[in-house]
Structures are given as structure tokens and as C-alpha cells.
Write an enzyme that holds these catalytic residues in place. Structure first.
Site, PDB file in Angstrom:
ATOM      1  N   GLY A  17       0.780  -1.235   0.000  1.00 54.65           N
ATOM      2  CA  GLY A  17       0.000   0.000   0.000  1.00 54.65           C
ATOM      3  C   GLY A  17       0.806   1.277   0.000  1.00 54.65           C
ATOM      4  CB  SER A  18       4.308   2.214  -0.765  1.00 56.68           C
ATOM      5  OG  SER A  18       4.510   1.791  -2.085  1.00 56.68           O
ATOM      6  CG  ASN A  19       2.071   3.332  -5.711  1.00 60.90           C
ATOM      7  OD1 ASN A  19       2.498   4.341  -6.258  1.00 60.90           O
ATOM      8  ND2 ASN A  19       2.690   2.154  -5.802  1.00 60.90           N
ATOM      9  CG  MET A  97      -1.148  -8.384  -6.813  1.00 60.69           C
ATOM     10  SD  MET A  97      -0.049  -7.538  -7.967  1.00 60.69           S
ATOM     11  CE  MET A  97       0.843  -8.945  -8.600  1.00 60.69           C
ATOM     12  NE  ARG A  98      -7.804 -11.683  -6.454  1.00 57.16           N
ATOM     13  CZ  ARG A  98      -7.908 -13.015  -6.474  1.00 57.16           C
ATOM     14  NH1 ARG A  98      -8.543 -13.614  -7.466  1.00 57.16           N
ATOM     15  NH2 ARG A  98      -7.406 -13.737  -5.501  1.00 57.16           N
ATOM     16  CG  ASN A 114      -2.807  -0.637 -12.949  1.00 56.46           C
ATOM     17  OD1 ASN A 114      -2.714  -0.804 -11.733  1.00 56.46           O
ATOM     18  ND2 ASN A 114      -2.111  -1.359 -13.813  1.00 56.46           N
ATOM     19  CG  HIS A 116       2.869  -1.887 -15.450  1.00 56.21           C
ATOM     20  ND1 HIS A 116       2.515  -3.129 -14.980  1.00 56.21           N
ATOM     21  CD2 HIS A 116       3.960  -2.080 -16.243  1.00 56.21           C
ATOM     22  CE1 HIS A 116       3.343  -4.039 -15.463  1.00 56.21           C
ATOM     23  NE2 HIS A 116       4.226  -3.428 -16.236  1.00 56.21           N
TER      24      HIS A 116
HETATM   25  C1  GRF Z   1       3.673  -1.037  -7.486  1.00 52.03           C
HETATM   26  O1  GRF Z   1       5.012  -1.263  -7.849  1.00 52.03           O
HETATM   27  C2  GRF Z   1       2.799  -0.868  -8.695  1.00 52.03           C
HETATM   28  O2  GRF Z   1       3.452  -0.346  -9.797  1.00 52.03           O
HETATM   29  C3  GRF Z   1       2.341  -2.266  -8.975  1.00 52.03           C
HETATM   30  O3  GRF Z   1       2.208  -2.883  -7.719  1.00 52.03           O
HETATM   31  C4  GRF Z   1       3.075  -2.253  -6.786  1.00 52.03           C
HETATM   32  C5  GRF Z   1       2.261  -1.867  -5.593  1.00 52.03           C
HETATM   33  O4  GRF Z   1       3.038  -1.419  -4.523  1.00 52.03           O
HETATM   34  N1  GRF Z   1       1.114  -2.255  -9.761  1.00 52.03           N
HETATM   35  P1  GRF Z   1       2.351  -0.787  -3.249  1.00 52.03           P
HETATM   36  O5  GRF Z   1       1.413  -1.830  -2.659  1.00 52.03           O
HETATM   37  O6  GRF Z   1       1.619   0.453  -3.678  1.00 52.03           O
HETATM   38  O7  GRF Z   1       3.493  -0.486  -2.324  1.00 52.03           O
END
Ligand code: GRF
Length: 207
Positions: A17-19, A97-98, A114, A116
Site C-alpha cells: 500500500g505504499s502508492n 493483483m487481479r 492503474n 505499472h
Molecule cells: C507497485 O510497484 C505498482 O506499480 C504495482 O504494484 C506495486 C504496488 O506497490 N502495480 P504498493 O502496494 O503500492 O506499495
């Protein structure tokens, strides 16, 4: 207090969940005209749920159903119902992841985003930083894109590059990519939410 409309975001994630944290902080700091209305995860003990609850935000595990890479039909209906009940305007995938299917895409047309960890269309799919390293490219990066029926194929909103160093390891490269993600995702969302993005076929441009 600003009278600007605050959009309601539904964030979907399976990981740490860092994003999500970067986006929640951008909302709290007023850098995004939005609030996180709901966080959903298919993984009961995903870090993203803890990060949301620590911030007092609604966070819920919902079963993905019986499929491994998608939500099954009954599960998808439950996920859509939860997002609609939370009156979500945009759906933000943050390490989810789906693969999304037609019902979710139809419910939120051009409203699902999304991130990536590569410069698409290079290296779609899993562990894109590792794919880039194994291939031997000298530059990789990050892409924020609208979600369509394919895997990492939707119209691109924003990209940023990350150089690969000669002695990089997958872990070090992924860490540098994630730092770039945490800036790019909020700024790309700001563009989209402000209505400053024209979409024509695959091409997007700032209005
Ligand atoms: C990120 O690297 C994103 O690009 C990919 O999954 C990862 C998620 O990381 N889709 P986080 O859970 O947000 O730390």
C-alpha cells in the site's frame, strides 16, 4: 474551506500500500481534490488495509471468489456494490493483483486507473522491474494508465523514466521505481480529476 468538488476514490490493492499512502497524503495535503472513500483488498492481511485504518479510512477485505487471477462473477458483483455504496467517482488500482472484467469496467467507464512499474508497452504483467533487468534495457520507468480489458494496455496518462544501473539488483531497482511512482501517481490523478485530460482512442493529451 475550498468549495472545489472533492472526488471520492475507491482504492483497490493486494499489497503493502505504499502508492495508496502517497495518494492519501496528496488528498490530505490538498494536492488532490479528492478523498479516499473506501479501500478494498482481496488479501485479508494486506498492508494496504492497515495503512488505511491507521488513517481512519474505511478499509475492507472482500473475498475474490474462486478464481486466482480475477474476481469471480458473484465476488465482482459484491465489489461493485461496495464501491457504489461508497459513492465512488474513480477507482484507483494500487498494487491490485487481479485482472478486471467487463462488469467493473462498464460500471466505471474511463474512471479506473492503474500504475505499472515499467514504461509500457514494454514489460506488462508481473515483476516488470525484473523483466527489464533480465532483458538488459538501460532505462525503465513507471506508467499510469486508464484500465481497459487487456493486461496493462489502456490509454497512457503519464510516464516517467528510471535509469538502470550496471550493478542494479531487482530489489534496488524496484525501490527506485517505487519512489518515482509515489510522485507520478498523485500528479497523474490530479490531471484526470481536474478534467484536464482529453482521450482520443489510445492517445491522451492535456486539455
Ligand atoms: C507497485 O510497484 C505498482 O506499480 C504495482 O504494484 C506495486 C504496488 O506497490 N502495480 P504498493 O502496494 O503500492 O506499495
Amino acid at each position: 474551506m475550498s468549495s472545489e468538488r472533492r472526488f471520492r476514490l475507491g482504492v483497490l490493492g493486494s499489497g503493502k500500500g505504499s502508492n495508496f499512502v502517497a495518494i492519501a497524503e496528496a488528498c490530505a495535503a490538498g494536492r488532490l481534490p479528492a478523498e479516499v472513500a473506501l479501500v478494498l483488498s482481496d488479501v485479508p492481511d494486506a498492508g494496504i488495509l492497515d495503512r488505511a485504518r491507521e488513517r481512519g479510512l474505511r478499509a475492507q477485505h472482500l473475498s475474490p471468489g474462486s478464481f486466482r487471477t480475477r474476481l469471480d462473477d458473484a465476488a465482482e458483483a459484491a465489489w461493485i456494490a461496495a464501491l457504489q455504496a461508497a459513492q465512488v467517482d474513480f477507482v484507483v488500482l494500487a498494487g491490485f493483483m487481479r485482472i478486471l472484467k467487463a462488469p467493473l469496467l462498464r460500471t466505471f467507464p474511463r474512471k479506473i486507473v492503474n500504475i505499472h512499474p515499467s514504461l509500457l508497452p514494454s514489460f506488462p504483467g508481473l515483476e516488470a522491474w525484473k523483466q527489464a533487468l533480465d532483458y538488459g534495457v538501460k532505462v525503465t520507468g513507471v506508467t499510469v494508465h486508464l484500465v481497459d480489458h487487456g493486461i496493462d494496455t489502456g490509454p497512457i496518462i503519464a510516464q516517467a523514466s528510471v535509469p538502470i544501473e550496471d550493478d542494479d539488483t531487482p530489489e534496488r531497482l524496484h525501490a527506485r521505481i517505487q519512489q518515482v511512482e509515489h510522485d507520478l501517481y498523485p500528479s497523474a490523478l490530479a490531471l484526470l480529476l481536474a478534467g484536464n485530460l482529453e482521450i482520443e482512442g489510445r492517445r491522451t493529451r492535456r486539455a
